[in-house]
Design a protein around this motif. Structure first.
Motif, mmCIF file in Angstrom:
data_model
loop_
_atom_site.group_PDB
_atom_site.id
_atom_site.type_symbol
_atom_site.label_atom_id
_atom_site.label_comp_id
_atom_site.label_asym_id
_atom_site.label_seq_id
_atom_site.Cartn_x
_atom_site.Cartn_y
_atom_site.Cartn_z
ATOM 1 N N ALA A 100 -6.627 -17.868 28.422
ATOM 2 C CA ALA A 100 -5.949 -17.542 29.677
ATOM 3 C C ALA A 100 -5.209 -16.212 29.589
ATOM 4 C CB ALA A 100 -4.982 -18.658 30.060
ATOM 5 N N ASN A 101 -4.510 -15.990 28.487
ATOM 6 C CA ASN A 101 -3.720 -14.767 28.347
ATOM 7 C C ASN A 101 -4.567 -13.547 28.005
ATOM 8 O OD1 ASN A 101 -0.722 -15.318 28.691
ATOM 9 N ND2 ASN A 101 -1.320 -17.017 27.386
ATOM 10 N N ARG A 102 -5.785 -13.773 27.546
ATOM 11 C CA ARG A 102 -6.699 -12.661 27.297
ATOM 12 C C ARG A 102 -7.063 -11.965 28.606
ATOM 13 N NH1 ARG A 102 -11.964 -14.494 24.411
ATOM 14 N NH2 ARG A 102 -10.452 -14.872 22.747
ATOM 15 N N TYR A 103 -7.091 -12.721 29.690
ATOM 16 C CA TYR A 103 -7.498 -12.181 30.982
ATOM 17 C C TYR A 103 -6.327 -12.011 31.964
ATOM 18 C CZ TYR A 103 -12.128 -13.398 29.243
ATOM 19 O OH TYR A 103 -13.269 -13.492 28.476
ATOM 20 N N SER A 104 -5.110 -12.136 31.464
ATOM 21 C CA SER A 104 -3.950 -12.042 32.352
ATOM 22 C C SER A 104 -3.076 -10.848 31.974
ATOM 23 C CB SER A 104 -3.122 -13.326 32.268
ATOM 24 O OG SER A 104 -1.954 -13.225 33.037
ATOM 25 N N ASN A 105 -2.454 -10.229 32.976
ATOM 26 C CA ASN A 105 -1.555 -9.114 32.704
ATOM 27 C C ASN A 105 -0.106 -9.583 32.563
ATOM 28 O OD1 ASN A 105 -0.973 -9.744 35.346
ATOM 29 N ND2 ASN A 105 -1.711 -7.824 36.205
ATOM 30 N N GLN A 106 0.127 -10.881 32.629
ATOM 31 C CA GLN A 106 1.434 -11.463 32.360
ATOM 32 C C GLN A 106 1.239 -12.743 31.551
ATOM 33 O OE1 GLN A 106 3.445 -12.772 35.903
ATOM 34 N NE2 GLN A 106 1.647 -13.754 36.762
ATOM 35 N N TYR A 107 2.250 -13.096 30.758
ATOM 36 C CA TYR A 107 2.116 -14.258 29.877
ATOM 37 C C TYR A 107 2.026 -15.548 30.677
ATOM 38 C CZ TYR A 107 2.830 -17.540 26.085
ATOM 39 O OH TYR A 107 2.675 -18.579 25.202
ATOM 40 N N LEU A 108 1.031 -16.361 30.335
ATOM 41 C CA LEU A 108 0.824 -17.648 30.997
ATOM 42 C C LEU A 108 1.065 -18.779 30.007
ATOM 43 C CD1 LEU A 108 -2.487 -16.848 32.942
ATOM 44 C CD2 LEU A 108 -0.149 -16.805 33.830
ATOM 45 N N ASN A 109 1.715 -19.826 30.482
ATOM 46 C CA ASN A 109 1.964 -21.006 29.657
ATOM 47 C C ASN A 109 1.023 -22.123 30.096
ATOM 48 O OD1 ASN A 109 3.453 -22.672 27.756
ATOM 49 N ND2 ASN A 109 4.279 -23.702 29.543
ATOM 50 N N VAL A 110 0.216 -22.613 29.169
ATOM 51 C CA VAL A 110 -0.776 -23.644 29.481
ATOM 52 C C VAL A 110 -0.384 -24.970 28.827
ATOM 53 C CG1 VAL A 110 -3.192 -24.341 29.277
ATOM 54 C CG2 VAL A 110 -2.623 -21.940 29.665
ATOM 55 N N VAL A 111 -0.375 -26.025 29.609
ATOM 56 C CA VAL A 111 -0.119 -27.374 29.090
ATOM 57 C C VAL A 111 -1.304 -28.251 29.460
ATOM 58 C CG1 VAL A 111 1.338 -29.430 29.202
ATOM 59 C CG2 VAL A 111 2.383 -27.156 29.268
ATOM 60 N N ILE A 112 -1.911 -28.864 28.457
ATOM 61 C CA ILE A 112 -3.051 -29.754 28.686
ATOM 62 C C ILE A 112 -2.650 -31.180 28.351
ATOM 63 C CG2 ILE A 112 -5.421 -30.306 28.016
ATOM 64 C CD1 ILE A 112 -5.877 -27.407 27.399
ATOM 65 N N ASP A 113 -2.939 -32.092 29.254
ATOM 66 C CA ASP A 113 -2.619 -33.512 29.058
ATOM 67 C C ASP A 113 -3.882 -34.340 29.230
ATOM 68 O OD1 ASP A 113 -1.177 -35.767 28.568
ATOM 69 O OD2 ASP A 113 -0.033 -35.737 30.441
ATOM 70 N N ALA A 114 -3.871 -35.537 28.687
ATOM 71 C CA ALA A 114 -5.000 -36.458 28.820
ATOM 72 C C ALA A 114 -4.466 -37.866 28.999
ATOM 73 C CB ALA A 114 -5.928 -36.388 27.597
ATOM 74 N N GLU A 115 -4.717 -38.421 30.165
ATOM 75 C CA GLU A 115 -4.322 -39.800 30.472
ATOM 76 C C GLU A 115 -2.835 -40.053 30.202
ATOM 77 O OE1 GLU A 115 -6.230 -41.612 32.068
ATOM 78 O OE2 GLU A 115 -8.255 -40.874 31.688
ATOM 79 N N GLY A 116 -1.971 -39.097 30.550
ATOM 80 C CA GLY A 116 -0.534 -39.294 30.411
ATOM 81 C C GLY A 116 -0.010 -39.290 28.993
ATOM 82 N N TYR A 117 -0.776 -38.717 28.051
ATOM 83 C CA TYR A 117 -0.352 -38.728 26.652
ATOM 84 C C TYR A 117 0.962 -37.991 26.432
ATOM 85 C CZ TYR A 117 -0.054 -37.443 21.754
ATOM 86 O OH TYR A 117 0.405 -37.244 20.473
ATOM 87 N N ARG A 118 1.163 -36.861 27.129
ATOM 88 C CA ARG A 118 2.341 -36.042 26.878
ATOM 89 C C ARG A 118 3.647 -36.813 27.122
ATOM 90 N NH1 ARG A 118 0.603 -32.330 23.536
ATOM 91 N NH2 ARG A 118 -0.953 -30.927 24.420
ATOM 92 N N GLU A 119 3.682 -37.591 28.184
ATOM 93 C CA GLU A 119 4.891 -38.361 28.484
ATOM 94 C C GLU A 119 5.126 -39.438 27.426
ATOM 95 O OE1 GLU A 119 8.372 -39.414 30.086
ATOM 96 O OE2 GLU A 119 7.157 -37.684 30.682
ATOM 97 N N LYS A 120 4.042 -40.076 26.993
ATOM 98 C CA LYS A 120 4.162 -41.092 25.944
ATOM 99 C C LYS A 120 4.640 -40.455 24.641
ATOM 100 C CE LYS A 120 0.396 -43.801 27.953
ATOM 101 N NZ LYS A 120 -1.026 -44.234 27.784
ATOM 102 N N ARG A 121 4.109 -39.275 24.355
ATOM 103 C CA ARG A 121 4.501 -38.561 23.139
ATOM 104 C C ARG A 121 5.971 -38.157 23.206
ATOM 105 N NH1 ARG A 121 4.175 -37.866 17.761
ATOM 106 N NH2 ARG A 121 4.374 -35.679 17.141
ATOM 107 N N ARG A 122 6.423 -37.749 24.380
ATOM 108 C CA ARG A 122 7.821 -37.366 24.541
ATOM 109 C C ARG A 122 8.737 -38.548 24.232
ATOM 110 N NH1 ARG A 122 10.980 -33.481 26.914
ATOM 111 N NH2 ARG A 122 13.044 -34.216 27.543
ATOM 112 N N GLU A 123 8.368 -39.730 24.701
ATOM 113 C CA GLU A 123 9.163 -40.923 24.424
ATOM 114 C C GLU A 123 9.216 -41.189 22.930
ATOM 115 O OE1 GLU A 123 7.346 -43.985 26.711
ATOM 116 O OE2 GLU A 123 8.022 -43.192 28.648
ATOM 117 N N THR A 124 8.077 -40.985 22.245
ATOM 118 C CA THR A 124 8.023 -41.176 20.796
ATOM 119 C C THR A 124 8.921 -40.162 20.091
ATOM 120 O OG1 THR A 124 5.751 -42.009 20.913
ATOM 121 C CG2 THR A 124 6.500 -41.195 18.781
#
Length: 212
Positions: free
Chosen positions: A121-145
């Motif tokens: 994403a940042n290779r093709y962007s002139n400003q820094y981009l933040n990418v977050v990828i999730d799968a079936e709500g894993y990120r929220e479960k991981r945060r609780e852990t």
């Protein structure tokens, strides 16, 4: 077709011709005037057409999404992507089959996919981009852990009066740990090592003072 050279009686007409062939608009194109042309005598004799080169700008969101789709295909995973963009933040939610394979042990595969997709994403962007990828709500479960882990290890540092070293984790997970442990006035955290093996250390403030 990503780039085309077009001609026309004027620069503007040449540009419009190229944009039409690329099926795009000016804001998504890079335009280079090769030759401004010449009207000629009475607009007929000695005239020379204008020549432009129009290149289609590569969209960072499209490029990074296509990259992720390609990787998942190579992994023989059929999945759907839900992409949301808020300013410089790109959120991609993956749903479908084999989500356990996408996530991997403690989210390692998911984190790797996120890291690589963000690079694209940042290779093709002139400003820094933040990418977050999730799968079936894993990120929220991981945060609780992580919240439970942070609380437990903060208590351990207080009880043993010894520094507690954590395993390497990505920056966004370290931020979660930092945030949670900041609620404990007697302990604090700092990071050591280099990416992608950077990790956290939980220490009591008395220990930190003693090391100075």
């Amino acid at each position: 077709m990503k780039e085309i050279t077009a001609t026309g009686p004027t620069v503007e007409e040449a540009v419009q011709s190229a944009l039409a062939q690329l099926n795009t608009s000016k804001d998504r194109a890079e335009i280079t005037i090769v030759d401004e042309g010449k009207k000629g005598l009475f607009g007929l004799f000695g005239s020379k057409p204008s020549v432009v080169t129009v290149k289609l700008k590569q969209d960072p969101i499209e490029e990074s999404t296509n990259f992720l789709k390609k990787v998942l295909t190579e992994m023989n995973i059929v999945a759907e992507l839900d992409v949301k963009v808020e300013g410089r933040n790109i959120s991609i939610s993956i749903s479908g089959e084999k989500t356990a394979l996408i996530i991997g042990k403690r989210g390692q595969t998911l984190n790797s996919l996120q890291y690589l997709t963000q690079i694209v994403a940042n290779r093709y962007s002139n400003q820094y981009l933040n990418v977050v990828i999730d799968a079936e709500g894993y990120r929220e479960k991981r945060r609780e852990t992580l919240e439970q882990l942070a609380e437990r290890l903060a208590q351990k540092a207080l009880k043993t009066k010894q520094d507690v070293h954590l395993e390497p984790m990505p920056s966004f997970e370290r931020k979660v740990m930092h945030s949670i442990i900041s609620a404990y006035p007697e302990v604090e955290t700092y990071s050591v090592g280099k990416e992608p093996n950077r990790s956290l250390v939980i220490t009591t403030k008395k220990n930190k003072v003693a090391k100075r």
